[in-house]
Design an enzyme around this catalytic site. Structure first.
Site, PDB file in Angstrom:
ATOM      1  N   SER A 130       0.816  -1.290  -0.039  1.00 41.77           N
ATOM      2  CA  SER A 130      -0.062   0.039  -0.035  1.00 41.77           C
ATOM      3  C   SER A 130       0.831   1.227   0.061  1.00 41.77           C
ATOM      4  O   SER A 130       1.965   1.349   0.361  1.00 41.77           O
ATOM      5  CB  SER A 130      -0.812   0.035   1.317  1.00 41.77           C
ATOM      6  OG  SER A 130      -1.699   1.099   1.163  1.00 41.77           O
ATOM      7  N   LYS A 185      -5.215  -6.113   3.155  1.00 40.98           N
ATOM      8  CA  LYS A 185      -5.114  -5.183   2.313  1.00 40.98           C
ATOM      9  C   LYS A 185      -6.276  -4.642   1.819  1.00 40.98           C
ATOM     10  O   LYS A 185      -6.652  -3.553   1.635  1.00 40.98           O
ATOM     11  CB  LYS A 185      -4.086  -5.542   1.066  1.00 40.98           C
ATOM     12  CG  LYS A 185      -3.843  -4.417   0.042  1.00 40.98           C
ATOM     13  CD  LYS A 185      -3.364  -3.401   0.344  1.00 40.98           C
ATOM     14  CE  LYS A 185      -3.024  -2.351  -0.696  1.00 40.98           C
ATOM     15  NZ  LYS A 185      -3.667  -1.908  -1.752  1.00 40.98           N
ATOM     16  N   HIS A 188      -7.888  -2.786   4.539  1.00 44.71           N
ATOM     17  CA  HIS A 188      -7.133  -1.411   4.354  1.00 44.71           C
ATOM     18  C   HIS A 188      -7.852  -0.381   3.280  1.00 44.71           C
ATOM     19  O   HIS A 188      -8.214   0.778   3.596  1.00 44.71           O
ATOM     20  CB  HIS A 188      -5.692  -1.493   4.183  1.00 44.71           C
ATOM     21  CG  HIS A 188      -4.964  -0.258   3.728  1.00 44.71           C
ATOM     22  ND1 HIS A 188      -5.238   0.281   2.473  1.00 44.71           N
ATOM     23  CD2 HIS A 188      -4.255   0.871   4.328  1.00 44.71           C
ATOM     24  CE1 HIS A 188      -4.720   1.458   2.219  1.00 44.71           C
ATOM     25  NE2 HIS A 188      -4.139   1.711   3.314  1.00 44.71           N
ATOM     26  N   ASN A 189      -7.893  -0.989   2.254  1.00 45.73           N
ATOM     27  CA  ASN A 189      -8.550  -0.139   0.998  1.00 45.73           C
ATOM     28  C   ASN A 189      -9.968   0.324   1.325  1.00 45.73           C
ATOM     29  O   ASN A 189     -10.287   1.302   0.990  1.00 45.73           O
ATOM     30  CB  ASN A 189      -8.567  -0.782  -0.135  1.00 45.73           C
ATOM     31  CG  ASN A 189      -7.096  -1.052  -0.848  1.00 45.73           C
ATOM     32  OD1 ASN A 189      -6.038  -0.765  -0.218  1.00 45.73           O
ATOM     33  ND2 ASN A 189      -7.006  -1.172  -2.131  1.00 45.73           N
ATOM     34  N   GLU A 192      -9.974   2.920   3.671  1.00 45.94           N
ATOM     35  CA  GLU A 192      -9.803   4.276   3.053  1.00 45.94           C
ATOM     36  C   GLU A 192     -11.012   4.688   2.306  1.00 45.94           C
ATOM     37  O   GLU A 192     -11.140   5.963   2.406  1.00 45.94           O
ATOM     38  CB  GLU A 192      -8.485   3.717   1.872  1.00 45.94           C
ATOM     39  CG  GLU A 192      -7.969   4.829   1.001  1.00 45.94           C
ATOM     40  CD  GLU A 192      -7.189   4.183  -0.038  1.00 45.94           C
ATOM     41  OE1 GLU A 192      -6.174   3.440   0.421  1.00 45.94           O
ATOM     42  OE2 GLU A 192      -7.264   4.449  -1.140  1.00 45.94           O
TER      43      GLU A 192
HETATM   44  P1  NBP Z   1      -0.979  -2.312 -13.548  1.00 46.08           P
HETATM   45  O1  NBP Z   1      -1.839  -2.935 -12.766  1.00 46.08           O
HETATM   46  O2  NBP Z   1      -1.020  -1.555 -14.462  1.00 46.08           O
HETATM   47  O3  NBP Z   1      -0.291  -3.788 -14.475  1.00 46.08           O
HETATM   48  C1  NBP Z   1       0.584  -3.713 -15.650  1.00 46.08           C
HETATM   49  C2  NBP Z   1       1.784  -4.336 -15.619  1.00 46.08           C
HETATM   50  O4  NBP Z   1       1.393  -5.620 -15.613  1.00 46.08           O
HETATM   51  C3  NBP Z   1       2.574  -4.154 -17.124  1.00 46.08           C
HETATM   52  O5  NBP Z   1       3.736  -4.191 -16.543  1.00 46.08           O
HETATM   53  C4  NBP Z   1       2.229  -5.289 -17.660  1.00 46.08           C
HETATM   54  O6  NBP Z   1       3.106  -5.520 -18.697  1.00 46.08           O
HETATM   55  C5  NBP Z   1       2.144  -6.485 -16.721  1.00 46.08           C
HETATM   56  N1  NBP Z   1       1.960  -7.760 -17.087  1.00 46.08           N
HETATM   57  C6  NBP Z   1       2.661  -8.738 -17.124  1.00 46.08           C
HETATM   58 BR1  NBP Z   1       4.477  -8.819 -16.727  1.00 46.08          BR
HETATM   59  N2  NBP Z   1       1.988  -9.862 -17.676  1.00 46.08           N
HETATM   60  C7  NBP Z   1       0.585  -9.314 -17.909  1.00 46.08           C
HETATM   61  C8  NBP Z   1      -0.515 -10.090 -18.270  1.00 46.08           C
HETATM   62  N3  NBP Z   1      -0.469 -11.333 -18.394  1.00 46.08           N
HETATM   63  N4  NBP Z   1      -1.560  -9.463 -18.375  1.00 46.08           N
HETATM   64  C9  NBP Z   1      -1.602  -8.039 -18.092  1.00 46.08           C
HETATM   65  N5  NBP Z   1      -0.451  -7.550 -17.647  1.00 46.08           N
HETATM   66  C10 NBP Z   1       0.688  -8.039 -17.582  1.00 46.08           C
HETATM   67  O7  NBP Z   1       0.661  -2.192 -12.859  1.00 46.08           O
HETATM   68  P2  NBP Z   1       0.621  -1.398 -11.524  1.00 46.08           P
HETATM   69  O8  NBP Z   1      -0.340  -0.177 -11.459  1.00 46.08           O
HETATM   70  O9  NBP Z   1       2.082  -1.012 -11.294  1.00 46.08           O
HETATM   71  O10 NBP Z   1      -0.093  -2.277 -10.539  1.00 46.08           O
HETATM   72  C11 NBP Z   1       0.472  -3.597 -10.392  1.00 46.08           C
HETATM   73  C12 NBP Z   1      -0.141  -4.196  -9.244  1.00 46.08           C
HETATM   74  O11 NBP Z   1      -0.034  -3.311  -8.093  1.00 46.08           O
HETATM   75  C13 NBP Z   1      -1.745  -4.361  -9.459  1.00 46.08           C
HETATM   76  O12 NBP Z   1      -2.330  -5.330  -8.929  1.00 46.08           O
HETATM   77  C14 NBP Z   1      -2.337  -3.094  -8.735  1.00 46.08           C
HETATM   78  O13 NBP Z   1      -3.883  -3.101  -8.499  1.00 46.08           O
HETATM   79  C15 NBP Z   1      -1.265  -3.057  -7.512  1.00 46.08           C
HETATM   80  N6  NBP Z   1      -1.374  -1.907  -6.797  1.00 46.08           N
HETATM   81  C16 NBP Z   1      -1.365  -0.723  -7.417  1.00 46.08           C
HETATM   82  C17 NBP Z   1      -1.102   0.661  -6.757  1.00 46.08           C
HETATM   83  C18 NBP Z   1      -0.973   1.664  -7.645  1.00 46.08           C
HETATM   84  O14 NBP Z   1      -1.149   3.127  -7.168  1.00 46.08           O
HETATM   85  N7  NBP Z   1      -1.049   1.764  -8.842  1.00 46.08           N
HETATM   86  C19 NBP Z   1      -1.162   0.572  -5.684  1.00 46.08           C
HETATM   87  C20 NBP Z   1      -1.306  -0.586  -4.821  1.00 46.08           C
HETATM   88  C21 NBP Z   1      -1.312  -1.855  -5.359  1.00 46.08           C
HETATM   89  P3  NBP Z   1       2.938  -4.968 -20.158  1.00 46.08           P
HETATM   90  O15 NBP Z   1       4.028  -3.951 -20.260  1.00 46.08           O
HETATM   91  O16 NBP Z   1       3.566  -5.947 -21.180  1.00 46.08           O
HETATM   92  O17 NBP Z   1       1.667  -4.393 -20.604  1.00 46.08           O
END
Ligand code: NBP
Length: 484
Positions: A130, A185, A188-189, A192
């Site tokens: 988080s 988690k 937590h959300n 939030e």
């Molecule tokens: P995203 O949730 O947008 O996921 C995109 C990433 O997943 C890209 O790098 C993509 O690769 C990769 N990916 C791979 Br490797 N295999 C994949 C597949 N089979 N299908 C789809 N995507 C694939 O990224 P994020 O925002 O960094 O979040 C990552 C995780 O963390 C998520 O579960 C999210 O819910 C969680 N999270 C996010 C936040 C936030 O603030 N963003 C906070 C807390 C938790 P590609 O480049 O080839 O498309």
């Protein structure tokens, strides 16, 4: 190929990249991989330039670079992507290797995946991470659960990169088996969601009911941040209210009032219904977002549906303090409900949760970080078996102090026609929880009347079941299966 990688991270979007840089800062050698391989090179020549991060262009290369037992963390989209990446990894893993899912996966998926990987001789961890982008980079709150034997493998890395409380305790600790980390988690959300909604209701009431400007509300939220409400969300709300757009007016007033919801608040509300725990404030917060999303309908309805014409008459400063107290009391109810749900989930899914530690995991690095969480930790330290936070002396006294203001705020909002679903549902919960006799006696009679559902009597042994032929027309047979 030299095995020099301490851990691999798959998924180079915002969370993956920042976590890798955070691990690198703490001396770990991280192997970075991504489905779209060009992003590996972009990362190495961009944000990761000058670090020890190693790029892997294939799973084979990534696996070969890791010390054993291997630790491979997925930071990919929650849902099918996690299963797809796991399937790609499986042929390359050795017994004892550990796959970690750091995304926002549903806890039931994590329960399923833990069993699946353990069945193949591997370990699995589902960890809540988080704090968004900044948390991932500077120190997130981390909530790991899964295969208990895997915790020693990742404990040092996780506690090194996690946020710390003001007195230096890492906001990362083992939560429990299989889906426990992702459940916490999700909680937590969901909390939030509740915190954000009650802040929005305070803003709405001050704006609509009292006619205050954003500049005035900026001052009020800033001063509230020096009280028991001291928290990240109050702090950013004060900042937001002071932020001007290019025209010089407050930017927040130009933002479309239509909110989205990505799922965790809904997941928690649905789960609370499954568990039979009244998490009313959080559910109202989710519904408030759903109502906001009906913008076109609301615009049309606003033209034909009228509300009260009354204006606020009273002491504005005193009422602002009343709103602060209503916010604090509602927040206590929200956390109370959240922890009630955690308690029931622990029973249902057979986890041993440490509630005080969970409060501490959220103390820094995450969106709901606040001074308030220390009070929850202290309550569980005083009594680890505390059945309900409202029964803790500290919280009971705060509610006592806030109660009159809270009722005044809800009553005034109703009179003015300003919606306060979270404030009012929290108060209704409080009144229901402290009510020795609720009208469920009548409800049971109704159920027995139309469906022969039976009832128990207060003047008979608890295991004795009664059915009454209320009309003289029905039979005397009670329903054994039909429930509504
Ligand atoms: P995203 O949730 O947008 O996921 C995109 C990433 O997943 C890209 O790098 C993509 O690769 C990769 N990916 C791979 Br490797 N295999 C994949 C597949 N089979 N299908 C789809 N995507 C694939 O990224 P994020 O925002 O960094 O979040 C990552 C995780 O963390 C998520 O579960 C999210 O819910 C969680 N999270 C996010 C936040 C936030 O603030 N963003 C906070 C807390 C938790 P590609 O480049 O080839 O498309």
């Amino acid at each position: 190929m030299e095995k020099q990688g301490d851990i691999a991270v798959i998924g180079l979007a915002v969370m993956g990249q920042n976590l890798i840089l955070n691990m690198n800062d703490h001396g770990y050698t991280v192997v970075a991989h991504n489905r779209t391989v060009s992003k590996v090179d972009e990362f190495l020549t961009g944000a990761a330039k000058g670090t020890k991060v190693i790029g892997a262009r294939s799973i084979e290369e990534m696996v070969a670079l890791l010390t054993t037992p291997r630790k491979i963390m997925l930071m990919v989209k929650a849902g099918e992507a996690v299963d797809e990446e796991i399937e790609k990894l499986l042929p390359h893993l050795s017994p004892g290797d550990c796959v970690i899912d750091g995304g926002n996966s549903h806890f039931t998926d994590t329960i399923r995946r833990t069993k699946y990987l353990e069945g193949k001789g591997f370990f699995y961890i589902g960890t809540g991470v988080s704090g968004g982008e900044e948390g991932a980079r500077m120190g997130p709150s981390m909530m790991p659960g899964g295969s208990p034997k895997a915790w020693p493998l990742v404990k040092d890395i996780f506690t090194a990169i996690a946020a710390r409380t003001p007195d230096g305790v890492p906001c990362c600790d083992w939560v429990g088996e299989n889906g426990a980390g992702h459940y916490v988690k999700m909680a937590h959300n969901a909390i939030e969601y509740g915190d954000m909604q009650i802040i929005c209701e305070a803003y709405h009431l001050m704006k609509q009911g009292l006619g205050l400007s954003c500049a005035e509300m900026h001052g009020i939220f800033s001063s509230w941040n020096k009280t028991e409400l001291d928290s990240y969300l109050i702090e950013i709300t004060a900042d937001i209210l002071a932020f001007k757009d290019d025209g010089g007016g407050p930017l927040v007033e130009k933002i479309l009032d239509k909110a989205g919801q990505k799922g965790t608040g809904k997941w928690f509300s649905v789960n609370s219904l499954d568990l039979g725990i009244p998490v009313t404030l959080i559910a109202e917060a989710v519904y408030a977002r759903c109502l906001s999303a009906l913008k076109d309908e609301r615009v049309a309805a606003a033209k034909v549906l009228t509300g009260p014409a009354s204006k606020f008459t009273g002491d504005v400063s005193a009422f602002i303090e009343d709103i602060r107290r209503a916010l604090l009391a509602s927040k206590i109810v929200s956390y109370t409900q959240g922890f009630m749900c955690l308690r029931e989930a622990a029973k249902e899914y057979r986890w041993t949760l440490n509630y005080g530690n969970i409060a501490l995991l959220w103390r820094s690095g995450c969106i709901i970080r606040s001074v308030f969480l220390e009070k929850i930790k202290a309550a569980y330290d005083r009594n680890p078996d505390l059945s309900n936070l409202l029964l803790d002396d500290y919280f009971r006294e705060v509610i006592d102090k806030c109660q009159e203001s809270w009722r005044k705020v809800v009553a005034t909002a109703v009179k003015l026609g300003v919606p306060v679903p979270a404030f009012s549902s929290a108060l209704a919960f409080f009144d229901g929880y402290r009510c020795e006799r609720l009208p469920a006696n009548l409800l049971q009679a109704q159920r027995d009347y139309f469906g022969a559902h039976t009832y128990r009597r207060i003047d008979a042994p608890a295991d004795k079941i009664f059915h009454t032929n209320w009309t003289g027309r029905g039979g005397d047979v009670a329903s054994g299966t039909y429930t509504v």
